[in-house]
Design a protein around this motif. Structure first.
Motif, mmCIF file in Angstrom:
data_model
loop_
_atom_site.group_PDB
_atom_site.id
_atom_site.type_symbol
_atom_site.label_atom_id
_atom_site.label_comp_id
_atom_site.label_asym_id
_atom_site.label_seq_id
_atom_site.Cartn_x
_atom_site.Cartn_y
_atom_site.Cartn_z
ATOM 1 N N PRO A 200 2.228 83.473 24.910
ATOM 2 C CA PRO A 200 3.436 82.865 25.488
ATOM 3 C C PRO A 200 3.112 81.616 26.308
ATOM 4 O O PRO A 200 2.109 81.575 27.023
ATOM 5 N N GLY A 201 3.944 80.596 26.166
ATOM 6 C CA GLY A 201 3.737 79.360 26.914
ATOM 7 C C GLY A 201 2.648 78.470 26.351
ATOM 8 O O GLY A 201 2.245 77.488 26.991
ATOM 9 N N LYS A 202 2.206 78.761 25.141
ATOM 10 C CA LYS A 202 1.051 78.093 24.549
ATOM 11 C C LYS A 202 1.144 76.557 24.532
ATOM 12 O O LYS A 202 0.168 75.890 24.887
ATOM 13 N N PRO A 203 2.247 75.942 24.136
ATOM 14 C CA PRO A 203 2.256 74.474 24.027
ATOM 15 C C PRO A 203 1.940 73.736 25.324
ATOM 16 O O PRO A 203 1.445 72.612 25.290
ATOM 17 N N LEU A 204 2.240 74.361 26.461
ATOM 18 C CA LEU A 204 2.000 73.692 27.741
ATOM 19 C C LEU A 204 0.725 74.186 28.426
ATOM 20 O O LEU A 204 0.435 73.771 29.555
ATOM 21 N N ALA A 205 -0.041 75.044 27.753
ATOM 22 C CA ALA A 205 -1.340 75.448 28.292
ATOM 23 C C ALA A 205 -2.252 74.225 28.354
ATOM 24 O O ALA A 205 -2.230 73.367 27.468
ATOM 25 N N LYS A 206 -3.040 74.134 29.398
ATOM 26 C CA LYS A 206 -3.876 72.955 29.601
ATOM 27 C C LYS A 206 -5.185 73.082 28.822
ATOM 28 O O LYS A 206 -5.845 74.121 28.825
ATOM 29 N N LEU A 207 -5.560 72.006 28.177
ATOM 30 C CA LEU A 207 -6.821 71.888 27.445
ATOM 31 C C LEU A 207 -7.451 70.581 27.877
ATOM 32 O O LEU A 207 -6.906 69.510 27.628
ATOM 33 N N GLY A 208 -8.575 70.679 28.584
ATOM 34 C CA GLY A 208 -9.176 69.465 29.118
ATOM 35 C C GLY A 208 -8.264 68.772 30.107
ATOM 36 O O GLY A 208 -8.253 67.533 30.195
ATOM 37 N N GLY A 209 -7.462 69.548 30.829
ATOM 38 C CA GLY A 209 -6.571 68.990 31.837
ATOM 39 C C GLY A 209 -5.270 68.414 31.308
ATOM 40 O O GLY A 209 -4.473 67.863 32.069
ATOM 41 N N LYS A 210 -5.022 68.553 29.996
ATOM 42 C CA LYS A 210 -3.813 67.993 29.385
ATOM 43 C C LYS A 210 -3.126 69.056 28.544
ATOM 44 O O LYS A 210 -3.783 69.884 27.913
ATOM 45 N N GLU A 211 -1.803 69.039 28.551
ATOM 46 C CA GLU A 211 -1.052 70.031 27.806
ATOM 47 C C GLU A 211 -1.418 69.982 26.320
ATOM 48 O O GLU A 211 -1.585 68.919 25.735
ATOM 49 N N MET A 212 -1.477 71.170 25.728
ATOM 50 C CA MET A 212 -1.897 71.294 24.343
ATOM 51 C C MET A 212 -1.006 70.502 23.395
ATOM 52 O O MET A 212 -1.486 69.866 22.446
ATOM 53 N N ILE A 213 0.299 70.513 23.631
ATOM 54 C CA ILE A 213 1.206 69.803 22.748
ATOM 55 C C ILE A 213 0.909 68.304 22.737
ATOM 56 O O ILE A 213 1.067 67.633 21.705
ATOM 57 N N LEU A 214 0.410 67.774 23.841
ATOM 58 C CA LEU A 214 0.088 66.346 23.886
ATOM 59 C C LEU A 214 -1.184 66.040 23.097
ATOM 60 O O LEU A 214 -1.306 64.956 22.516
ATOM 61 N N HIS A 215 -2.132 66.977 23.086
ATOM 62 C CA HIS A 215 -3.310 66.794 22.232
ATOM 63 C C HIS A 215 -2.889 66.680 20.772
ATOM 64 O O HIS A 215 -3.353 65.790 20.038
ATOM 65 N N VAL A 216 -2.009 67.594 20.337
ATOM 66 C CA VAL A 216 -1.564 67.582 18.946
ATOM 67 C C VAL A 216 -0.797 66.297 18.643
ATOM 68 O O VAL A 216 -1.019 65.652 17.609
ATOM 69 N N LEU A 217 0.076 65.896 19.547
ATOM 70 C CA LEU A 217 0.861 64.677 19.356
ATOM 71 C C LEU A 217 -0.033 63.450 19.235
ATOM 72 O O LEU A 217 0.151 62.609 18.340
ATOM 73 N N GLU A 218 -1.011 63.333 20.124
ATOM 74 C CA GLU A 218 -1.889 62.167 20.100
ATOM 75 C C GLU A 218 -2.762 62.137 18.848
ATOM 76 O O GLU A 218 -2.933 61.084 18.221
ATOM 77 N N ARG A 219 -3.302 63.290 18.475
ATOM 78 C CA ARG A 219 -4.190 63.315 17.306
ATOM 79 C C ARG A 219 -3.395 63.092 16.023
ATOM 80 O O ARG A 219 -3.860 62.398 15.112
ATOM 81 N N ALA A 220 -2.192 63.661 15.927
ATOM 82 C CA ALA A 220 -1.357 63.407 14.752
ATOM 83 C C ALA A 220 -0.983 61.929 14.671
ATOM 84 O O ALA A 220 -0.886 61.358 13.577
ATOM 85 N N GLY A 221 -0.798 61.312 15.834
ATOM 86 C CA GLY A 221 -0.446 59.896 15.874
ATOM 87 C C GLY A 221 -1.526 58.966 15.365
ATOM 88 O O GLY A 221 -1.265 57.787 15.086
ATOM 89 N N GLU A 222 -2.752 59.485 15.214
ATOM 90 C CA GLU A 222 -3.838 58.677 14.667
ATOM 91 C C GLU A 222 -3.658 58.408 13.173
ATOM 92 O O GLU A 222 -4.279 57.507 12.619
ATOM 93 N N PHE A 223 -2.815 59.219 12.530
ATOM 94 C CA PHE A 223 -2.483 58.948 11.128
ATOM 95 C C PHE A 223 -1.522 57.770 11.094
ATOM 96 O O PHE A 223 -0.428 57.825 11.650
ATOM 97 N N GLY A 224 -1.919 56.720 10.449
ATOM 98 C CA GLY A 224 -1.152 55.478 10.512
ATOM 99 C C GLY A 224 0.043 55.413 9.588
ATOM 100 O O GLY A 224 0.771 54.416 9.599
ATOM 101 N N GLY A 225 0.287 56.453 8.784
ATOM 102 C CA GLY A 225 1.342 56.373 7.783
ATOM 103 C C GLY A 225 2.701 56.847 8.220
ATOM 104 O O GLY A 225 3.674 56.716 7.461
ATOM 105 N N PHE A 226 2.825 57.383 9.428
ATOM 106 C CA PHE A 226 4.118 57.903 9.861
ATOM 107 C C PHE A 226 5.075 56.778 10.258
ATOM 108 O O PHE A 226 4.720 55.901 11.039
#
Length: 242
Positions: free
Chosen positions: A17-43
């Motif tokens: 429960p609450g997984k998307p806002l769990a901190k990973l390296g001091g940053k919310e997990m959902i932001l890690h996914v958002l930033e890494r997905a954003g590295e794909f230039g085709g969106f």
């Protein structure tokens, strides 16, 4: 082809429960996914689809786009379908909100598979399990597929083999938009309900899913133990860069 990316995220995970806002390296997990997905230039657009006000505020503070709906959906793909219903696109990448190690190459592999194989309505990804991986772990979804055509045969939390080998599944699905809108109208299948795997609705309805094989796993977060493991992996990667 025009491509939109959507990351479905909700707070009420049964296993974490609450997984998307769990901190990973001091940053919310959902932001890690958002930033890494954003590295794909085709969106053309990249959105987070959620029913949580807290997730919406977190993503918007970081400058991300959010599709918000408190309507109940049976799974992430149905939430993604709602998010793109009024968006004109050809392909839709559904990037699971716990895939913290997603990268551009992985997304590109699923997109390329659809572009080159018009018979597939969806493309996803898999990796060969190593000796250190526990094939019996129900949190690690396995997949079998035809080695020649790359068409998926079965997904399961049980230890299913492809010949002598096990392949783990990665939670990225690239849909043809028209099929994604049709997906939400399909009846939930027996396997989908038994195993809580949304992709089994597609397989059991007789639609073809393509499987792009990548050489290494991408860590996904299903439990608090996975979060700790991902933290260690990120620390090792940062250390290697220094």
């Amino acid at each position: 082809m025009r491509i939109v990316g959507v990351i479905p995220a909700r707070m009420e995970s049964k296993r974490f429960p609450g997984k998307p806002l769990a901190k990973l390296g001091g940053k919310e997990m959902i932001l890690h996914v958002l930033e890494r997905a954003g590295e794909f230039g085709g969106f053309e657009r990249l959105l987070v689809a959620t029913d949580s006000v807290d997730i919406r505020e977190c993503v918007e503070r970081a400058g991300g786009e959010v599709y918000f709906s408190d309507k109940p959906f049976r799974n992430g793909s149905e939430r993604v379908a709602a998010a793109i219903e009024n968006i004109d696109t050809d392909l839709v990448a559904n990037i699971q909100g716990d895939e913290v190690m997603v990268d551009a190459d992985l997304i590109s592999a699923t997109v390329t598979l659809l572009e080159r194989n018009p018979e597939f309505v969806v493309a996803t990804a898999a990796f060969p399990l190593g000796q250190e991986d526990d094939a019996a772990d129900p949190n690690l979804v396995k997949v079998t597929f035809d080695r020649d055509t790359r068409q998926a045969q079965m997904f399961s939390r049980k230890p299913i083999k492809l010949g002598r080998d096990y392949f783990g599944h990665i939670g990225v699905y690239t849909y043809r938009r028209d099929f994604l809108l049709k997906y939400r109208e399909l009846e939930q299948s027996v396997g989908e309900l038994e195993e809580s795997l949304e992709q089994l609705r597609i397989v059991e309805a007789g639609y073809p899913i393509g499987v792009a094989v990548v050489p290494t796993a991408r860590i996904s977060i299903n439990t608090a133990a996975d979060l700790a493991r991902a933290e260690e992996t990120m620390m090792r990667q940062e250390g290697a860069k220094q």
